[in-house]
Structure formats: structure tokens, C-alpha cells
Design an enzyme around this catalytic site. Structure first.
Site, short mmCIF file in Angstrom:
data_model
loop_
_atom_site.label_atom_id
_atom_site.label_comp_id
_atom_site.label_asym_id
_atom_site.label_seq_id
_atom_site.Cartn_x
_atom_site.Cartn_y
_atom_site.Cartn_z
N SER A 69 0.83 -1.21 0.00
CA SER A 69 0.00 0.00 0.00
C SER A 69 0.86 1.26 0.00
O SER A 69 1.51 1.54 -0.99
CB SER A 69 -1.05 0.03 1.11
OG SER A 69 -2.04 0.98 0.75
N HIS A 74 3.47 14.72 5.65
CA HIS A 74 3.44 16.15 5.39
C HIS A 74 4.00 16.82 6.63
O HIS A 74 3.59 16.48 7.75
CB HIS A 74 2.02 16.65 5.10
CG HIS A 74 2.01 18.04 4.55
ND1 HIS A 74 2.26 18.30 3.22
CD2 HIS A 74 1.85 19.23 5.15
CE1 HIS A 74 2.22 19.61 3.02
NE2 HIS A 74 1.98 20.20 4.19
N CYS A 89 -1.65 -3.74 3.76
CA CYS A 89 -2.44 -4.96 3.76
C CYS A 89 -1.47 -6.12 3.63
O CYS A 89 -0.34 -5.95 3.19
CB CYS A 89 -3.48 -4.96 2.64
SG CYS A 89 -2.78 -4.70 1.01
#
Length: 120
Positions: A69, A74, A89
Site C-alpha cells: 500500500s 506532510h 495490507c
């Protein structure tokens, strides 16, 4: 998804609220990029791609796409703060290990980690 009579999550998402970080590292594109790539690979991820950007006058944003994934960040150096999302996952990737690496390298003195099970 049922497994042994119990619902099994399709994925795990960790939301990291990293407060009181070192503002110099939060504003260093190469450092943030290296931290995220290291966290992805050391936690067992298969890196598929990445994109990072340095803002003017400050701040860095970026994503590491892994086969399992993604990890994204930020930063707000002016607030000594970073927001990180780790989503995975499968069984091969250790999201908690990735989180520990990021917390340590950004020198977060007040990390708060929220864990969500996705796809139950």
C-alpha cells in the site's frame, strides 16, 4: 472477511501525529525522503515508487508507494509537527516498525499513534 469465525481486517492504517519534532529535519527534503524510504524497506515493504516535494518557504510532503500500500508524510517545520499515514495490507509488512523508525528519525518527543483496522 471471516477467519475462524471472526472478522479479519483487510488492512491496517496507522495515523501518526508527531509533535515536538526537530524542525531542521522536518524541512530537509533529502532527510525526510530517506527516512520514509528506510521505514518502508526496513519494515518489509516492496517499494514500487515515490514522490516528494519541498515547499517554499518550508515544509515537505511525500509518498512512498509499496506493493503492500503506502506511507505518506506532510511536515510543518514552523510548528515542529508532522502528519504521517501508514497503510498496509497483507502479512509481510510491519507498520508498527515503520512507525517506530519514523518517530525516532524525526525526533518526535510527543508521538501519538492511532491504529485503525480497515475493511472489516
Amino acid at each position: 472477511m471471516m477467519e475462524g469465525g471472526c472478522l479479519k481486517a483487510l488492512g491496517t492504517q496507522l495515523l501518526l501525529e508527531l509533535k515536538d519534532c526537530d524542525p531542521e529535519v522536518l524541512n530537509d527534503l533529502a532527510f525526510v525522503r530517506g527516512t520514509m524510504l528506510s521505514a518502508a524497506s526496513e519494515a518489509g515493504g516492496t517499494i514500487m515508487g515515490e514522490s516528494f516535494h519541498k515547499f517554499t518557504p518550508q515544509g515537505v510532503t511525500g509518498i512512498v508507494v509499496i506493493a503492500e500500500s503506502h506511507l505518506c508524510i506532510h511536515t510543518w517545520p514552523e510548528y515542529d509537527y508532522a502528519a504521517v499515514d501508514i497503510f498496509t495490507c497483507g502479512e509481510s509488512f510491519e507498520p508498527e516498525k515503520a512507525a517506530d523508525i519514523i518517530v525516532d528519525r524525526l525526533r518526535a518527543k510527543e508521538p501519538d499513534i492511532i491504529a485503525l483496522q480497515r475493511g472489516i
